[in-house]
Design a protein around this motif. Structure first.
Motif, PDB file in Angstrom:
ATOM      1  N   CYS A 227       0.935  -1.367   0.048  1.00 23.02           N
ATOM      2  CA  CYS A 227       0.071   0.034  -0.009  1.00 23.02           C
ATOM      3  C   CYS A 227       0.630   1.277   0.052  1.00 23.02           C
ATOM      4  N   PHE A 228       2.104   1.352   0.298  1.00 23.54           N
ATOM      5  CA  PHE A 228       2.835   1.989   0.427  1.00 23.54           C
ATOM      6  C   PHE A 228       4.639   1.930   0.348  1.00 23.54           C
ATOM      7  N   ALA A 229       5.482   2.661  -0.063  1.00 27.71           N
ATOM      8  CA  ALA A 229       6.806   2.702  -0.195  1.00 27.71           C
ATOM      9  C   ALA A 229       7.755   3.747   0.587  1.00 27.71           C
ATOM     10  N   SER A 230       8.612   3.252   1.603  1.00 25.64           N
ATOM     11  CA  SER A 230       8.910   4.395   2.302  1.00 25.64           C
ATOM     12  C   SER A 230      10.296   4.890   1.963  1.00 25.64           C
ATOM     13  N   LEU A 231      10.635   6.105   2.037  1.00 24.86           N
ATOM     14  CA  LEU A 231      11.765   6.544   1.445  1.00 24.86           C
ATOM     15  C   LEU A 231      12.383   7.838   2.327  1.00 24.86           C
ATOM     16  N   ALA A 232      13.495   7.586   3.097  1.00 24.88           N
ATOM     17  CA  ALA A 232      14.121   8.485   4.017  1.00 24.88           C
ATOM     18  C   ALA A 232      14.552   9.860   3.452  1.00 24.88           C
ATOM     19  N   LEU A 233      13.994  10.954   3.639  1.00 23.79           N
ATOM     20  CA  LEU A 233      14.501  12.216   3.097  1.00 23.79           C
ATOM     21  C   LEU A 233      15.081  12.942   4.106  1.00 23.79           C
ATOM     22  N   THR A 234      16.379  13.629   3.585  1.00 23.60           N
ATOM     23  CA  THR A 234      16.903  14.757   4.474  1.00 23.60           C
ATOM     24  C   THR A 234      17.064  15.869   3.875  1.00 23.60           C
ATOM     25  N   THR A 235      16.573  16.921   4.451  1.00 24.28           N
ATOM     26  CA  THR A 235      16.682  18.348   3.970  1.00 24.28           C
ATOM     27  C   THR A 235      17.485  19.152   5.012  1.00 24.28           C
ATOM     28  N   ILE A 236      18.591  20.092   4.488  1.00 25.61           N
ATOM     29  CA  ILE A 236      19.292  20.851   4.938  1.00 25.61           C
ATOM     30  C   ILE A 236      19.384  22.140   4.636  1.00 25.61           C
ATOM     31  N   ALA A 237      19.131  23.093   5.514  1.00 22.67           N
ATOM     32  CA  ALA A 237      19.095  24.545   5.246  1.00 22.67           C
ATOM     33  C   ALA A 237      20.163  25.203   6.436  1.00 22.67           C
ATOM     34  N   VAL A 238      21.008  25.852   5.696  1.00 29.81           N
ATOM     35  CA  VAL A 238      22.176  26.612   6.289  1.00 29.81           C
ATOM     36  C   VAL A 238      22.002  28.053   6.124  1.00 29.81           C
ATOM     37  N   THR A 239      21.893  29.060   6.996  1.00 28.54           N
ATOM     38  CA  THR A 239      21.862  30.301   6.903  1.00 28.54           C
ATOM     39  C   THR A 239      22.654  31.142   7.839  1.00 28.54           C
ATOM     40  N   LEU A 240      23.594  31.905   7.035  1.00 24.14           N
ATOM     41  CA  LEU A 240      24.565  32.956   7.709  1.00 24.14           C
ATOM     42  C   LEU A 240      23.641  33.855   8.369  1.00 24.14           C
ATOM     43  N   ASN A 241      24.175  33.992   9.792  1.00 20.73           N
ATOM     44  CA  ASN A 241      23.573  35.072  10.549  1.00 20.73           C
ATOM     45  C   ASN A 241      24.406  36.324  10.576  1.00 20.73           C
ATOM     46  N   TYR A 242      25.773  36.153  10.801  1.00 22.54           N
ATOM     47  CA  TYR A 242      26.561  37.271  10.834  1.00 22.54           C
ATOM     48  C   TYR A 242      28.164  36.831  10.581  1.00 22.54           C
ATOM     49  N   SER A 243      28.930  37.552  10.114  1.00 22.06           N
ATOM     50  CA  SER A 243      30.414  37.157  10.054  1.00 22.06           C
ATOM     51  C   SER A 243      31.080  38.612  10.618  1.00 22.06           C
ATOM     52  N   TYR A 244      31.829  38.378  11.937  1.00 19.46           N
ATOM     53  CA  TYR A 244      32.191  39.477  12.538  1.00 19.46           C
ATOM     54  C   TYR A 244      34.063  39.524  12.516  1.00 19.46           C
ATOM     55  N   VAL A 245      34.475  40.712  12.251  1.00 17.85           N
ATOM     56  CA  VAL A 245      35.808  40.627  12.333  1.00 17.85           C
ATOM     57  C   VAL A 245      36.217  41.518  13.546  1.00 17.85           C
ATOM     58  N   ASP A 246      36.879  41.184  14.514  1.00 17.50           N
ATOM     59  CA  ASP A 246      37.418  41.729  15.569  1.00 17.50           C
ATOM     60  C   ASP A 246      39.006  42.148  15.521  1.00 17.50           C
ATOM     61  N   GLU A 247      39.341  43.318  15.097  1.00 14.30           N
ATOM     62  CA  GLU A 247      40.734  43.623  14.877  1.00 14.30           C
ATOM     63  C   GLU A 247      41.622  43.928  16.217  1.00 14.30           C
ATOM     64  N   GLU A 248      40.810  43.808  17.299  1.00 18.70           N
ATOM     65  CA  GLU A 248      41.610  44.148  18.452  1.00 18.70           C
ATOM     66  C   GLU A 248      42.237  42.905  19.208  1.00 18.70           C
ATOM     67  N   VAL A 249      41.956  41.769  18.631  1.00 18.03           N
ATOM     68  CA  VAL A 249      42.563  40.602  18.968  1.00 18.03           C
ATOM     69  C   VAL A 249      43.040  39.588  17.912  1.00 18.03           C
ATOM     70  N   GLU A 250      44.207  39.109  18.089  1.00 12.59           N
ATOM     71  CA  GLU A 250      44.996  38.177  17.155  1.00 12.59           C
ATOM     72  C   GLU A 250      44.091  37.070  16.626  1.00 12.59           C
ATOM     73  N   GLU A 251      43.654  36.259  17.662  1.00  8.42           N
ATOM     74  CA  GLU A 251      43.020  35.052  17.294  1.00  8.42           C
ATOM     75  C   GLU A 251      41.931  34.751  18.433  1.00  8.42           C
ATOM     76  N   LEU A 252      40.721  34.134  18.154  1.00  6.26           N
ATOM     77  CA  LEU A 252      39.995  33.604  18.990  1.00  6.26           C
ATOM     78  C   LEU A 252      40.044  32.249  19.207  1.00  6.26           C
ATOM     79  N   SER A 253      40.435  31.405  20.055  1.00  4.48           N
ATOM     80  CA  SER A 253      40.431  30.113  20.048  1.00  4.48           C
ATOM     81  C   SER A 253      39.713  29.102  20.733  1.00  4.48           C
ATOM     82  N   ASN A 254      38.870  29.554  21.461  1.00  9.96           N
ATOM     83  CA  ASN A 254      37.870  28.770  22.205  1.00  9.96           C
ATOM     84  C   ASN A 254      36.384  29.613  22.280  1.00  9.96           C
TER      85      ASN A 254
END
Length: 411
Positions: free
Chosen positions: A15-42
Motif C-alpha cells: 500500500c506504500f513505499a518508504s523513503l527517508a528524505l533529509t533536507t538541510i538548510a544553512v543560513t549565515l547569521n553574521y560574520s564579524y571581524v574583531d581587529e583588536e585581538v590576534e585570534e579567538l581560540s575557544n
C-alpha cells in the motif's frame, strides 16, 4: 498474458513505499571581524550570545558577541606571551584556563568570568619551564594539561600533567618508550572519558598516539596508529560523549576524521575517515550526538561538512561552500547549540584580527510515503479476493490456450 501479469502485480503491490528524505538548510547569521585581538581560540554559546576567548601578546582576551556586534570585552595582562587552553561554562559563569611564558617563568591561569565580563576569581600556578601545554580539561579543583615538553638533547615529547593549588602534582612525559617515535611528539586532544579517566591524543608526523590515563598519572591504555609513508596531523578532538570522541586533522593533503569508541574495558576502537574528494585540513569540528560538522580549509576554499552518525560510522549529508564569507578564515573552535553554529578563529592570509561566524543549521529527516491503491485494499472482502484470484488464473490459462490453438497447423 500481459493483462494477467499486470493484475497479479497489482494484487501483490504494497500500500506504500518508504523513503527517508533529509533536507538541510544553512543560513549565515553574521560574520564579524574583531581587529583588536590576534585570534579567538575557544568559544561557548549561551542564549544566542557567543562568548569567545583569545590572546594578544601578554593579554588574555574574553568577549561576547551577538547579532554581528561585540557586546563587551575584558582583557587581562598575565605577564607573558599568552594562549588559551580551555573555555567552558561553570555554574552560570565562564571557566577559562590560560597559559603564559615569560623569561623561563611559565604559569597556568584559571579565571572565573561572569557573563557580563567581570572577573569573579583568579588563580595562578607556576609550572615547569620545559612544559608547553596546548589544551586542558578541568576536574574538580584540578586542571589536566596536555601538549609537549622539551628536554635538552631531545625532540618535543608527549606531555600530560596535573596542576592544582598544590602546584604540579605529577607530569607524564613520554620520551619514545610509549607511543613516541622520531620527530616531535605533541598532544593536542584531552578529554574526560569513562569513569572520569583522561583521554589524550596527538601525533608526531608519522603516527597517531592515543592514551588513557588515571587521575594519578598512570597510563592505563596506549595505542599507536602508524602512517610511515604519509604525514599525519591531529589538530584536536571533539567529545560526543564519555565513550565517543572524534579526532580531526589531515592525512597527507586530505581532511581526516577518526571516530573513537571507548569500551567499558577501556579498549579503543578507531575508524579512519578520509574525505577523499577534497584537498585541505580539518581545523575544527563541532557537533552533538546526532550531528558532526567539521570545518575544512585550504588555500582556495573553505567548507563545512555535515555528517550524521549511522551506527558508529559517519555518513556525509552535505558539503557547504563557505568560501565567499570565510576565504582564508581558520576556525580554531566551534560550538553547536540546538540549530546555532558558531565558529571562531583568525582571518588568515596576512589579514589582522580574529573572526566570529554565526550560522543556523536545520537538518530535517522525514519518511516519505508514496501512496498506492492495490486491488486488495479496494476489495477488502476475502471471499471477493479469492474470486478475483480465480478469475485471474482462469483468464491466464484461457489466453495461453488461445495462443497455442492459433499456432497449431490447420488440417
Amino acid at each position: 498474458m500481459r493483462l494477467a501479469a499486470l493484475l497479479i502485480a497489482l494484487l501483490l503491490t504494497p500500500c506504500f513505499a518508504s523513503l527517508a528524505l533529509t533536507t538541510i538548510a544553512v543560513t549565515l547569521n553574521y560574520s564579524y571581524v574583531d581587529e583588536e585581538v590576534e585570534e579567538l581560540s575557544n568559544v561557548v554559546q549561551v542564549g544566542g550570545v557567543v562568548y569567545a576567548a583569545g590572546s594578544k601578546g601578554n593579554y588574555v582576551f574574553i568577549a561576547a558577541y551577538r547579532g554581528g556586534d561585540r557586546l563587551w570585552a575584558t582583557t587581562v595582562n598575565v605577564g607573558g606571551n599568552a594562549s588559551i587552553l580551555g573555555l567552558n561554562l561553570e555554574g552560570g559563569a565562564l571557566g577559562l584556563v590560560a597559559y603564559s611564558r615569560s623569561y623561563n617563568i611559565t604559569r597556568i591561569h584559571k579565571f572565573t568570568v561572569g557573563l557580563d565580563g567581570a572577573i569573579v576569581a583568579r588563580q595562578d600556578y607556576i609550572i615547569n619551564p620545559r612544559l608547553f601545554p596546548l589544551t586542558s580539561v578541568t576536574m574538580g579543583d584540578s586542571i589536566y594539561i596536555a601538549g609537549a615538553s622539551f628536554i635538552l638533547g631531545d625532540n618535543l615529547n608527549y606531555m600530560v600533567a596535573r596542576v592544582s593549588a598544590k602546584g604540579v602534582e605529577w607530569v607524564r612525559e613520554e620520551r619514545g618508550e610509549v607511543g613516541g617515535g622520531p620527530g616531535d611528539d605533541v598532544l593536542k586532544c584531552i578529554g574526560l572519558t569513562l569513569g572520569s579517566r583522561i583521554l589524550v591524543a596527538g601525533d608526531n608526523g608519522t603516527s597517531i598516539s592515543i592514551m588513557i590515563l588515571s587521575q594519578t598519572g598512570d597510563i592505563l591504555r596506549n595505542y599507536v596508529m602508524p602512517y610511515r609513508n604519509m604525514t599525519v596531523t591531529i589538530n584536536g578532538c571533539l567529545k560526543i560523549s564519555d565513550s565517543t570522541f572524534i579526532l580531526y586533522g589531515a592525512l597527507g593533503s586530505r581532511p581526516l576524521l577518526i571516530p573513537l569508541t571507548i569500551k567499558p574495558d577501556l579498549d579503543v576502537t578507531a575508524s579512519l575517515l578520509v574525505v577523499g574528494d577534497l584537498v585541505g585540513v580539518v581545523t575544527s569540528t563541532v557537533g552533538r550526538e546526532d550531528l558532526v560538522v567539521p570545518y575544512v580549509t585550504n588555500i582556495n576554499q573553505s567548507l563545512i561538512l555535515i555528517y550524521k552518525f549511522n551506527g558508529s560510522q559517519l555518513e556525509l549529508l552535505k558539503a557547504i561552500n563557505m568560501t565567499e564569507v570565510a576565504r582564508g578564515f581558520i576556525a580554531l573552535s566551534g560550538t553547536l547549540v540546538n540549530t546555532n553554529l558558531a565558529l571562531v578563529g583568525y582571518t588568515g592570509y596576512g589579514k589582522t584580527g580574529a573572526s566570529v561566524i554565526s550560522l543556523t543549521i536545520i537538518v530535517e529527516e522525514r519518511e516519505a510515503r508514496l501512496s498506492r491503491i492495490p486491488f486488495l485494499d479496494i476489495i477488502g472482502d476475502p471471499r471477493l479476493t479469492l474470486a478475483l484470484l480465480t478469475v485471474v488464473v482462469s483468464l491466464t490459462a484461457y489466453i495461453a490456450y488461445r495462443r497455442v490453438r492459433r499456432r497449431e497447423p490447420r488440417g
